[in-house]
Design an enzyme around this catalytic site. Structure first.
Site, PDB file in Angstrom:
ATOM      1  N   SER A 121       0.810  -1.220   0.000  1.00 46.69           N
ATOM      2  CA  SER A 121       0.000   0.000   0.000  1.00 46.69           C
ATOM      3  C   SER A 121       0.839   1.264   0.000  1.00 46.69           C
ATOM      4  O   SER A 121       2.024   1.246   0.387  1.00 46.69           O
ATOM      5  CB  SER A 121      -0.851  -0.070   1.276  1.00 46.69           C
ATOM      6  OG  SER A 121      -1.269   1.184   1.702  1.00 46.69           O
ATOM      7  N   TYR A 145      -0.711   0.184  10.317  1.00 50.18           N
ATOM      8  CA  TYR A 145      -1.014  -0.556   9.087  1.00 50.18           C
ATOM      9  C   TYR A 145       0.176  -0.487   8.129  1.00 50.18           C
ATOM     10  O   TYR A 145       0.640  -1.513   7.615  1.00 50.18           O
ATOM     11  CB  TYR A 145      -2.258   0.052   8.441  1.00 50.18           C
ATOM     12  CG  TYR A 145      -2.617  -0.499   7.082  1.00 50.18           C
ATOM     13  CD1 TYR A 145      -3.239  -1.736   6.959  1.00 50.18           C
ATOM     14  CD2 TYR A 145      -2.361   0.230   5.919  1.00 50.18           C
ATOM     15  CE1 TYR A 145      -3.582  -2.237   5.704  1.00 50.18           C
ATOM     16  CE2 TYR A 145      -2.709  -0.251   4.674  1.00 50.18           C
ATOM     17  CZ  TYR A 145      -3.318  -1.483   4.567  1.00 50.18           C
ATOM     18  OH  TYR A 145      -3.661  -1.969   3.336  1.00 50.18           O
ATOM     19  N   LYS A 149       2.508  -3.606   6.878  1.00 51.73           N
ATOM     20  CA  LYS A 149       2.646  -3.918   5.453  1.00 51.73           C
ATOM     21  C   LYS A 149       4.129  -3.885   5.047  1.00 51.73           C
ATOM     22  O   LYS A 149       4.594  -4.723   4.278  1.00 51.73           O
ATOM     23  CB  LYS A 149       1.841  -2.926   4.608  1.00 51.73           C
ATOM     24  CG  LYS A 149       0.337  -3.180   4.619  1.00 51.73           C
ATOM     25  CD  LYS A 149      -0.006  -4.409   3.777  1.00 51.73           C
ATOM     26  CE  LYS A 149      -1.481  -4.703   3.713  1.00 51.73           C
ATOM     27  NZ  LYS A 149      -1.772  -5.968   2.997  1.00 51.73           N
TER      28      LYS A 149
END
Lengths: 319, 319
Positions: A121, A145, A149
């Site tokens: 992402s 997050y 990732k």
């Protein structure tokens, strides 16, 4: 050719499954089995090649049920989205990090180095970013997050380097326009401000118009996942992470496109209510990055955001 | 002020412990307790402030025994070195990744956000590197050790951002000249080719003379650990990772310095026996990086490598 999709009940997972079944083959081989794994029951796609599995992806026995010596491709889409991973640190660590590692370990234990595609992402970037974010720009995520990732990327690269899997990571732009309802992603509004007004509903935009997003349509996302999976390891060289092409659009430009396609009245259904927590996370992401490598690999973005909105409308009508 | 040093029986750990005891204070407070944790029994330093703990750092109960509500600073030095982490993947993951995360989790559970310093390494870089490696150059490690260190960095940054710890990472150059015997680090030769000849022993150099290393003496490493621990969080800004200053020296230049300090005959004790496995790992590391940020933070490298050799000789004689 047997395939596993984690997050198989999710929006991208279902869409990818349908597209793969339609295609009938992957990496030049006929698809004979497609396992959809998710924590909620994946929908019945009415195809005998599909096996639906419900379970906790951070539980090794669940993964061992879904990955076998004959699994040749894995699309790992299951994730706790950005807003939720920020709100529930332990859950994010468990799904975004532990489950990703467990999946790699289960593959490793089987010994046949299946092809494994992770999605990553824009959220892996953050902090002070150069004008042009490049493949060799350091990751400095400003969300849990993004951190999780970034760690999953590093793991996949090392497991690939060691020959435990034939891995690759696609760093996806923010997907817009998603159908359905809002979710807990900090970027949920990037679909909501288009989708809700088109449905005659009011939508909240929590960031200012000058925030720049890096966007990809669901159609292009699915094409990219399949193309990314079919790339040979040699084509990826020594770095199996690909920054995916996207459209760099400011939120104001998104709204302009909505006006162009659907009129002023529809666009007036957007309420501008700043949410500093969301602006802080989304504002830390790059609004664009350099994409020449991805383009050389045959991966492509949408042409413009108005077309993306039109495709969303056409699809909604067809559904 | 109570302090924990993990890897407290190791070369840097012992040296840091002695220096801290000598100083008597850290972060402006008197040191009242110093716990040395290691998998082998830390040596008796003959100081009543010291508590030696032996145990597996990847075992939560061991860490809970060593970190308490009154622990105000933690130097996390315990690690599986590069060559060993490459040879034993699971052990590297367990100590370099799992134990680092566990340490952060134990700190988090206590709730007082102690200061935590992780050491990292040149090995987090790799792949195609720009001429000048900068703070914002992407990490693309080409060893499992480098991968595990890069992940530990990301974890520490996120735990810090969330306020679970007051963390910082010092990316250390290769330490040379280490006393003692060779170890399983891929860079072990960087001390061996100086130390062994000075002791009248033959040493193997497994890489070619043009390989460029980024070096720091043990003396400067200890000074840096203490200075890095004493840096205020504000000084570090939003990125608590510091690329430490070092000396950029080719292996041939290291040998030239040895000749200059100890003569041709001593330097002739080096046997040049290329080892591709070691050359591949060490050759993937940057031979220098940009250090202006570290210098602004008051961190400094050695003046030249000849002086480093002279300091090693002086210290060996004193011991």
């Amino acid at each position: 050719m047997k395939i596993l999709i984690t997050g198989g009940a999710g929006f991208l997972g279902q869409r990818l499954a349908r597209r793969l079944l339609e295609r009938g083959n992957l990496m030049g081989k006929p698809i004979t089995g497609l396992t959809l794994l998710d924590v909620v029951r994946p929908p019945d796609l009415g195809d005998e090649r599909v096996r639906a599995e419900t379970g906790d992806i951070a539980d090794r026995s669940v993964l061992e049920r879904c990955v076998g010596a004959d699994t040749q491709a894995i699309f790992h889409l299951a994730a706790i989205v950005s807003g939720q991973a920020e709100a529930d640190f332990d859950l994010g660590m468990r799904i975004n990090l532990d489950a990703s590692r467990l999946l790699l370990d289960v593959c490793r234990s089987l010994g046949h180095a299946p092809r494994v595609l992770f999605t990553s992402s824009v959220a892996v970037y953050g902090g002070t970013l150069p004008d042009v974010v490049r493949d060799d720009t350091a990751l400095n995520p400003k969300s849990s997050y993004g951190t999780q990732k970034a760690i999953a990327e590093l793991l996949l690269c090392d497991y690939s380097r060691r020959g435990f899997v034939d891995g690759r990571v696609l760093r996806l732009p923010t997907i817009s326009v998603r159908p359905g309802r809002p979710n807990a992603a900090a970027s949920s509004f990037a679909s909501g401000i288009i989708r809700e007004p088109l449905n005659g509903e009011r939508a909240v935009c929590p960031v200012s118009g000058d925030v720049r997003l890096w966007l990809l349509s669901p159609q292009k996302a699915i094409e990219s996942l399949i193309a990314g999976c079919e790339l040979e390891q040699e084509a990826l060289g020594t770095w199996p992470v690909v920054n995916m092409p996207g459209l760099s659009v400011s939120v104001a430009e998104m709204v302009d496109a909505l006006k162009e396609v659907a009129g002023e009245e529809v666009a007036s259904l957007i309420d501008w209510q700043p949410d500093l927590k969301i602006e802080k996370i989304v504002g830390s992401w790059p609004g664009a990055w350099e994409t020449s490598r991805a383009e050389k690999l045959g991966l492509a973005a949408d042409r413009n955001f108005s077309d993306v909105i039109r495709a969303f409308i056409a699809e909604s009508k067809a559904a």
